[in-house]
Write a protein that holds these residues in place. Structure first.
Motif, PDB file in Angstrom:
ATOM      1  N   VAL A 104      66.396  61.655  60.518  1.00 21.87           N
ATOM      2  CA  VAL A 104      66.954  61.088  59.284  1.00 21.87           C
ATOM      3  C   VAL A 104      67.184  59.595  59.493  1.00 21.87           C
ATOM      4  CG1 VAL A 104      68.774  61.228  57.551  1.00 21.87           C
ATOM      5  CG2 VAL A 104      68.127  63.281  58.818  1.00 21.87           C
ATOM      6  N   PRO A 105      66.165  58.772  59.288  1.00 22.86           N
ATOM      7  CA  PRO A 105      66.295  57.331  59.522  1.00 22.86           C
ATOM      8  C   PRO A 105      67.385  56.712  58.647  1.00 22.86           C
ATOM      9  CG  PRO A 105      63.992  57.954  59.244  1.00 22.86           C
ATOM     10  CD  PRO A 105      64.809  59.141  58.851  1.00 22.86           C
ATOM     11  N   ILE A 106      68.180  55.841  59.256  1.00 24.06           N
ATOM     12  CA  ILE A 106      69.262  55.184  58.517  1.00 24.06           C
ATOM     13  C   ILE A 106      68.712  54.381  57.346  1.00 24.06           C
ATOM     14  CG2 ILE A 106      71.154  53.509  58.715  1.00 24.06           C
ATOM     15  CD1 ILE A 106      71.228  54.230  61.736  1.00 24.06           C
ATOM     16  N   ALA A 107      67.540  53.778  57.530  1.00 21.06           N
ATOM     17  CA  ALA A 107      66.950  52.936  56.488  1.00 21.06           C
ATOM     18  C   ALA A 107      66.594  53.722  55.237  1.00 21.06           C
ATOM     19  CB  ALA A 107      65.698  52.239  57.021  1.00 21.06           C
ATOM     20  N   TYR A 108      66.466  55.033  55.355  1.00 24.33           N
ATOM     21  CA  TYR A 108      66.082  55.845  54.212  1.00 24.33           C
ATOM     22  C   TYR A 108      67.296  56.372  53.446  1.00 24.33           C
ATOM     23  CZ  TYR A 108      61.506  56.001  56.535  1.00 24.33           C
ATOM     24  OH  TYR A 108      60.312  55.680  57.137  1.00 24.33           O
ATOM     25  N   THR A 109      68.490  55.952  53.842  1.00 27.40           N
ATOM     26  CA  THR A 109      69.734  56.425  53.240  1.00 27.40           C
ATOM     27  C   THR A 109      70.445  55.266  52.544  1.00 27.40           C
ATOM     28  OG1 THR A 109      71.204  55.931  55.109  1.00 27.40           O
ATOM     29  CG2 THR A 109      69.919  57.981  55.226  1.00 27.40           C
ATOM     30  N   PRO A 110      71.534  55.532  51.805  1.00 34.50           N
ATOM     31  CA  PRO A 110      72.279  54.442  51.168  1.00 34.50           C
ATOM     32  C   PRO A 110      73.110  53.609  52.139  1.00 34.50           C
ATOM     33  CG  PRO A 110      72.658  56.569  50.065  1.00 34.50           C
ATOM     34  CD  PRO A 110      71.996  56.869  51.375  1.00 34.50           C
ATOM     35  N   PHE A 111      73.054  53.946  53.438  1.00 30.16           N
ATOM     36  CA  PHE A 111      73.935  53.275  54.402  1.00 30.16           C
ATOM     37  C   PHE A 111      73.234  52.183  55.206  1.00 30.16           C
ATOM     38  CE2 PHE A 111      75.244  57.784  53.991  1.00 30.16           C
ATOM     39  CZ  PHE A 111      76.440  57.573  53.317  1.00 30.16           C
ATOM     40  N   GLY A 112      71.984  51.880  54.874  1.00 30.48           N
ATOM     41  CA  GLY A 112      71.229  50.885  55.628  1.00 30.48           C
ATOM     42  C   GLY A 112      71.879  49.522  55.638  1.00 30.48           C
ATOM     43  N   GLU A 113      72.354  49.072  54.474  1.00 28.66           N
ATOM     44  CA  GLU A 113      72.966  47.752  54.374  1.00 28.66           C
ATOM     45  C   GLU A 113      74.248  47.670  55.205  1.00 28.66           C
ATOM     46  OE1 GLU A 113      70.361  48.221  50.813  1.00 28.66           O
ATOM     47  OE2 GLU A 113      71.806  49.498  51.865  1.00 28.66           O
ATOM     48  N   ILE A 114      75.054  48.726  55.165  1.00 32.77           N
ATOM     49  CA  ILE A 114      76.315  48.737  55.912  1.00 32.77           C
ATOM     50  C   ILE A 114      76.054  48.718  57.411  1.00 32.77           C
ATOM     51  CG2 ILE A 114      78.398  50.077  56.423  1.00 32.77           C
ATOM     52  CD1 ILE A 114      78.263  51.137  53.559  1.00 32.77           C
ATOM     53  N   VAL A 115      75.133  49.570  57.856  1.00 28.42           N
ATOM     54  CA  VAL A 115      74.827  49.650  59.286  1.00 28.42           C
ATOM     55  C   VAL A 115      74.248  48.339  59.794  1.00 28.42           C
ATOM     56  CG1 VAL A 115      73.374  50.784  61.017  1.00 28.42           C
ATOM     57  CG2 VAL A 115      74.528  52.154  59.269  1.00 28.42           C
ATOM     58  N   ALA A 116      73.292  47.778  59.055  1.00 29.46           N
ATOM     59  CA  ALA A 116      72.685  46.510  59.471  1.00 29.46           C
ATOM     60  C   ALA A 116      73.714  45.395  59.501  1.00 29.46           C
ATOM     61  CB  ALA A 116      71.540  46.152  58.522  1.00 29.46           C
ATOM     62  N   GLY A 117      74.550  45.323  58.474  1.00 29.09           N
ATOM     63  CA  GLY A 117      75.566  44.282  58.431  1.00 29.09           C
ATOM     64  C   GLY A 117      76.549  44.382  59.577  1.00 29.09           C
ATOM     65  N   PHE A 118      76.955  45.620  59.909  1.00 28.91           N
ATOM     66  CA  PHE A 118      77.931  45.804  60.982  1.00 28.91           C
ATOM     67  C   PHE A 118      77.337  45.468  62.345  1.00 28.91           C
ATOM     68  CE2 PHE A 118      79.804  48.566  64.278  1.00 28.91           C
ATOM     69  CZ  PHE A 118      81.103  48.081  64.250  1.00 28.91           C
ATOM     70  N   PHE A 119      76.163  46.028  62.648  1.00 20.58           N
ATOM     71  CA  PHE A 119      75.595  45.834  63.980  1.00 20.58           C
ATOM     72  C   PHE A 119      74.978  44.455  64.154  1.00 20.58           C
ATOM     73  CE2 PHE A 119      75.844  50.468  64.050  1.00 20.58           C
ATOM     74  CZ  PHE A 119      76.260  50.690  65.356  1.00 20.58           C
ATOM     75  N   MET A 120      74.276  43.942  63.137  1.00 17.26           N
ATOM     76  CA  MET A 120      73.601  42.655  63.266  1.00 17.26           C
ATOM     77  C   MET A 120      74.500  41.493  62.871  1.00 17.26           C
ATOM     78  SD  MET A 120      69.922  43.774  61.682  1.00 17.26           S
ATOM     79  CE  MET A 120      69.336  42.084  61.695  1.00 17.26           C
TER      80      MET A 120
ATOM     81  N   ALA B 135      70.542  51.884  70.234  1.00 21.28           N
ATOM     82  CA  ALA B 135      70.305  53.178  69.594  1.00 21.28           C
ATOM     83  C   ALA B 135      70.257  53.010  68.075  1.00 21.28           C
ATOM     84  CB  ALA B 135      71.395  54.173  69.993  1.00 21.28           C
ATOM     85  N   ALA B 136      71.150  52.176  67.544  1.00 25.18           N
ATOM     86  CA  ALA B 136      71.154  51.931  66.099  1.00 25.18           C
ATOM     87  C   ALA B 136      69.849  51.284  65.661  1.00 25.18           C
ATOM     88  CB  ALA B 136      72.339  51.046  65.725  1.00 25.18           C
ATOM     89  N   GLY B 137      69.329  50.358  66.490  1.00 22.55           N
ATOM     90  CA  GLY B 137      68.056  49.718  66.177  1.00 22.55           C
ATOM     91  C   GLY B 137      66.915  50.717  66.131  1.00 22.55           C
ATOM     92  N   TYR B 138      66.927  51.668  67.054  1.00 25.32           N
ATOM     93  CA  TYR B 138      65.870  52.683  67.087  1.00 25.32           C
ATOM     94  C   TYR B 138      65.993  53.658  65.920  1.00 25.32           C
ATOM     95  CZ  TYR B 138      63.057  56.657  68.542  1.00 25.32           C
ATOM     96  OH  TYR B 138      62.136  57.672  68.564  1.00 25.32           O
ATOM     97  N   PHE B 139      67.205  54.174  65.707  1.00 26.69           N
ATOM     98  CA  PHE B 139      67.393  55.196  64.683  1.00 26.69           C
ATOM     99  C   PHE B 139      67.447  54.614  63.273  1.00 26.69           C
ATOM    100  CE2 PHE B 139      68.989  57.595  68.385  1.00 26.69           C
ATOM    101  CZ  PHE B 139      68.179  58.721  68.242  1.00 26.69           C
ATOM    102  N   TYR B 140      67.345  53.291  63.167  1.00 24.88           N
ATOM    103  CA  TYR B 140      67.295  52.694  61.829  1.00 24.88           C
ATOM    104  C   TYR B 140      66.080  53.217  61.066  1.00 24.88           C
ATOM    105  CZ  TYR B 140      67.697  49.383  58.045  1.00 24.88           C
ATOM    106  OH  TYR B 140      67.822  48.830  56.800  1.00 24.88           O
ATOM    107  N   THR B 141      64.951  53.346  61.771  1.00 30.47           N
ATOM    108  CA  THR B 141      63.770  53.942  61.134  1.00 30.47           C
ATOM    109  C   THR B 141      63.229  55.128  61.923  1.00 30.47           C
ATOM    110  OG1 THR B 141      62.435  52.222  62.197  1.00 30.47           O
ATOM    111  CG2 THR B 141      62.950  51.918  59.874  1.00 30.47           C
ATOM    112  N   GLY B 142      63.767  55.388  63.121  1.00 30.28           N
ATOM    113  CA  GLY B 142      63.323  56.517  63.920  1.00 30.28           C
ATOM    114  C   GLY B 142      64.224  57.724  63.739  1.00 30.28           C
ATOM    115  N   GLY B 143      63.848  58.823  64.384  1.00 27.86           N
ATOM    116  CA  GLY B 143      64.672  60.016  64.312  1.00 27.86           C
ATOM    117  C   GLY B 143      64.393  60.835  63.064  1.00 27.86           C
TER     118      GLY B 143
END
Length: 309
Positions: A148-164, A138-146
């Motif tokens: 409010v994509p996570i990648a478009y916010t200041p939290f992209g680095e944190i989310v990617a680092g945690f999940f990946m 779900a995190a992989g999909y909503f990173y740019t989908g949905g």
């Protein structure tokens, strides 16, 4: 006539394979490979390695990463962010004419295969991992989908680092050992940082275009210069963390081998200084991804050496 027919079709076949291969954004796939290897290297200190689980986890992680890249390709195209001159994309839609729906179907197909691999992993470890795996997908999909994509916010680095970074390492460790240890968590921290650095480098490169399209990435909020300082700081903390673990006897001194990757981190940071054109920053972006790969690989090698020597 037959040799001529084979010669004329060969370039088309080669181009087709290149299109699909580039669509996966292969330079990012090491971000999925390194955490699985590191989690397994940690596990070898406690148990014999189940290679079936290792390869299942590795392939599933690679497929999820590739699918995430395809979701990125699709949604950036749908939002009008990508064009044929865009830097750092697969380009299958805007340059090679692949239908957007085809990209989405392939992405969900890769998710389907990873689900099957997940069933095998759960059958040989714990079904609780099914919940965690679905959250990762779900995190992989909503990173740019949905909406409010996570990648478009200041939290992209944190989310990617945690999940990946952390989560893949800990899952890879858990499926081998059936436990999570403090050491496995602590060793995963620098990979969280270096994976996040890949996203930060990407956002530094795309800062101007992202700002025009209304994104609010961390690089935009900080500004280019401070974002470069942050990137350098992330690298410094990653190396310091490893040597701190060695100094506190959490890990073997062999992990100091990660210092061999430091020149690549320096090159990555310097490559952004004074640059504003995305194409000029591509070598620095590539060096950042390579730093994560080499750093994580050397960390794994250090763990293996600490076990066998």
């Amino acid at each position: 006539m037959q040799p001529q027919m084979q010669t004329s079709s060969s370039p088309a076949i080669n181009k087709s394979w290149r299109v699909w291969w580039q669509l996966t954004r292969p330079h990012t796939l090491t971000a999925a490979f390194v955490p699985v290897l590191l989690g397994t290297a940690l596990a070898i200190h406690q148990t014999d390695i189940h290679f079936g689980l290792f390869f299942a986890m590795l392939i599933a992680s690679l497929l999820i990463q590739a699918a995430t890249n395809m979701f990125n390709e699709y949604y950036d195209f749908k939002r009008g962010l990508d064009n044929e001159n865009s830097v750092g994309i697969g380009g299958a839609i805007v340059r090679d004419g692949v239908k957007p729906q085809t990209v989405m179907k392939i992405a969900f197909g890769l998710y389907g295969v990873s689900l099957l691999l997940g069933v095998y992993i759960c059958m040989n470890s714990s079904w609780w991992l099914a919940v965690i795996g679905l959250i990762c997908m779900a995190a992989g999909y909503f990173y740019t989908g949905g909406p409010v994509p996570i990648a478009y916010t200041p939290f992209g680095e944190i989310v990617a680092g945690f999940f990946m970074g952390m989560l893949i390492i800990l899952i890879s460790f858990y499926i081998q050992t059936s436990t999570i240890t403090l050491t496995s968590i602590l060793v995963s921290i620098p990979i969280v940082i270096t994976v996040g650095a890949i996203l930060l480098a990407n956002n530094i490169r795309d800062l101007d275009g992202d700002k025009e399209n209304g994104r609010k990435t961390l690089a935009i909020l900080l500004g280019r210069q401070k974002a470069i300082y942050l990137l350098a700081g992330m690298f410094i903390v990653s190396y310091f963390w490893v040597f701190a673990l060695i100094g506190m006897a959490y890990t073997s001194a062999w992990l100091a081998i990660v210092a061999l990757s430091a020149p690549k981190a320096i090159r990555a940071t310097k490559g952004f200084i004074g640059k504003t054109i995305p194409m000029q920053m591509m070598p620095a972006m590539k060096a950042t991804a390579q730093t994560n790969t080499i750093f994580g690989f050397l960390l794994s090698v250090g763990l293996f050496l600490g076990y066998f020597l």
